[in-house]
Structures are given as C-alpha cells and as structure tokens.
Design an enzyme around this catalytic site. Sequence first.
Site, mmCIF file in Angstrom:
data_model
loop_
_atom_site.group_PDB
_atom_site.id
_atom_site.type_symbol
_atom_site.label_atom_id
_atom_site.label_comp_id
_atom_site.label_asym_id
_atom_site.label_seq_id
_atom_site.Cartn_x
_atom_site.Cartn_y
_atom_site.Cartn_z
ATOM 1 N N GLU A 137 0.853 -1.168 -0.069
ATOM 2 C CA GLU A 137 0.006 0.187 0.032
ATOM 3 C C GLU A 137 0.847 1.352 -0.024
ATOM 4 O OE1 GLU A 137 -2.648 -0.468 3.225
ATOM 5 O OE2 GLU A 137 -3.750 -2.245 2.210
ATOM 6 N N GLU A 162 -5.679 -10.925 -2.018
ATOM 7 C CA GLU A 162 -6.538 -10.822 -0.675
ATOM 8 C C GLU A 162 -7.835 -10.576 -1.291
ATOM 9 O OE1 GLU A 162 -5.327 -7.382 1.796
ATOM 10 O OE2 GLU A 162 -3.127 -7.675 1.295
HETATM 11 C C1 GLA Z 1 -5.167 -4.693 3.629
HETATM 12 C C2 GLA Z 1 -3.999 -5.450 4.457
HETATM 13 C C3 GLA Z 1 -4.255 -6.441 4.959
HETATM 14 C C4 GLA Z 1 -5.430 -6.565 5.892
HETATM 15 C C5 GLA Z 1 -6.553 -5.959 5.292
HETATM 16 C C6 GLA Z 1 -7.721 -6.115 6.278
HETATM 17 O O1 GLA Z 1 -5.809 -5.391 2.585
HETATM 18 O O2 GLA Z 1 -2.824 -5.619 3.378
HETATM 19 O O3 GLA Z 1 -2.939 -7.189 5.758
HETATM 20 O O4 GLA Z 1 -5.053 -5.665 6.839
HETATM 21 O O5 GLA Z 1 -6.252 -4.787 5.061
HETATM 22 O O6 GLA Z 1 -7.642 -7.533 6.897
#
Ligand code: GLA
Length: 349
Positions: free
Chosen positions: A168, A278
């Site tokens: 991020e 994710e």
């Molecule tokens: C972001 C992070 C993850 C997690 C999500 C919420 O995507 O990369 O590690 O914290 O937020 O679970």
Amino acid sequence: MNKTGLFLLSLLTLNGICSCADSLKEAFGCKFKIGTSVSPHELGSGANFIKKHFNSITPENELKPDSILNQGASQSQGNNVNPAVNFGQGTSSTLKFCEDNGISLRGHTFVWYSQTPEWFFKQNFGNGGFVTPDIMNQRLENFIKNTFQQLAQKYPKLNVYAYDVANELFLNDGGGMRPAGNSKWVQVYGDDSFVINAFTYARKYAPSGCKLFLNDYNEYIPNKTNDIYKMAMKLKEKGIIDGIGMQSHLDQSYPSADVYKTAMEKFISTGLEVQITELDITANDQGKQASLFKDIFSAALKNAASITCLTVWGTNDSISWRSSQNPLLFSSGYTPKKAYTEVMTLAAC
Ligand code: GLA
C-alpha cells in the site's frame, strides 16, 4: 464406486458437466497456488477445512510489523540500529501449522504505512525525534534479516515462497506515493529510496525460491495501476522484484470484471509474476457476487502462465474483516455459497 458408476462419471467429466473436484486446491492447484488468510483462533476448529482447500497461507496479522517488532527488546540491545524481532504465540502457531501440514507461506509484510509502530522510526526506539535515513536503512536491513533468519531457524521445513516486501505505497488517484503526513517511511526518507532498499535487503536475506512482491489495494483504478506499474518496472530494472500483488478487495458492483482484467493485463505486461493476494467481494446479492468471483477466477486461469497464486482473504464470512458484507466463498460454519459452486464449475485440474 462400481464400474457403471465410474463409466458415468467419466462421461460427465468428458462432457464438461462435472469437474468432480472436491476442493479449491483440487480444482485449481495445478494452475496456481490457492491461498487463504488465516487468524490463529481458526487453527483448531478450521484446521481440516483449511487443509482440504488451501496450499498457501497468509497470516492475516501475525507477520505485520506491529506483531513481530518488540520495543523493549530493541531498546535493551542499546544500539539504535538493530530492531528485535519476536514471534509471539499467534505467529508461532500459524507458522507451525503451515510447516506441519506442508502449506506454503505468503509472508505479509515489511514496509507498510499502517500497523507499524511509531517507535520503530524514532531515536532509541522511543518516542523522541525521527531517525536519519542512514539509521533507518540499518534498521530496515536488520528487520528483514532478523525476520528471515528466524523463519529459517525456527521453521526449517517451512516453504516461504512469497513475501510482500512493500504494501500500500500509493494514493488512489494517481498522485504517486502517500505523502509524509500519511507514511512514516516517507516522513523519514523524503523519497522512494526506502522501497528500493527494502527490496534490495529482501533479495539479500530471503531464502532462494522466495518471490518478492509489491502489493497494493484499489490496484484496478487506472491511475493507481499506472503508479504501481512504474514502481514495479523501476524495481525490475534493478532485478530486485519478482511480482505484483493485486489485493482485490472488490464489491459486487465495482470494479467491473473488464476494469479488473485491464489492470491484471497491465501488470502481466511487466513480465513479472502476478498474484491475487487478498480477494474478497462485498455483496448483498449472492448472484452478482458469484458472477464476479467467477470472472476473477476465469481471468486468473486464462493468465495462469503469469498468475502464481490466488488467495482469498479469509475462509468464511463470519470471520472476515468485512463480515457484515458477506464477502467470501463460504458462509459461517464453512457452508459453501453460490460463489463457491459457480467458481467450481471452472475447475481446471
Ligand atoms: C489490507 C492489508 C491486509 C489486511 C486488510 C484487512 O488489505 O494488506 O493485511 O489488514 O487490509 O484485513
């Protein structure tokens, strides 16, 4: 099954009516790794489910900087440059579960603006002023080195095959990296050198075979896609990155599959690996959710030469970080949803 049963089953399979795979791993594991995020509290009741469906695990929180950096131990070493890395109970049980069950580990994460203690950036690991980039470089190198060393020493049979070195970094609107007010990394360095350095150190200490990733969210917003692409290419020219991670926190109505695929193709055009890291899709309409899940799996299959893992961000809706919006393939009690049955019609192995 008797002979007639077997004959009927093979006819169905040949006609594409039935894939007969009984798990995500069986259905897609020959194309790319299939992963989930895991929290330690699930390792008891959810163990069989996790073992059945997944061959990759990302600890949801247990390898984040605020989980493994230890302030007291860092201070008592008294040298200002060597942060102490400590695997607590949750981290240890997750890593042991992976090692014992032959499930590969996606490490997550080193450099992140969030879930990183402020003292890590401050003089004497305390609450005074920020350290210089030179001191921070030494901390960053030791943080990465200590983490990989402990992984290797404590879990010698664990396959650490991928790691999110940076998470991020970018703003959503194409404005480049987060500003200093929003990232202590940028606050200390003033430029992107910490990203280059983190990948350089990770390359130095990661076990061979561990692929290094630049991971981000809202990665399908075209301006942001472009910022991630440019950073990935910069790292690629230096030979210190292996892949781009698409977090893929989606909603049933945004982005469209086409917008998502455009980003995926742009990332693939770097020549690097791409992983879906994710995936979850918030929804109030199971049909729309199933259809977008299916489109994403289908795009991954089409690009399986470049996609090396598809990770869903959690096993079932009741434990998801977005649980009120039912974003996963299974509902509470690991009950398969329409999204799961639809995705399984694509079974490719
Ligand atoms: C972001 C992070 C993850 C997690 C999500 C919420 O995507 O990369 O590690 O914290 O937020 O679970």
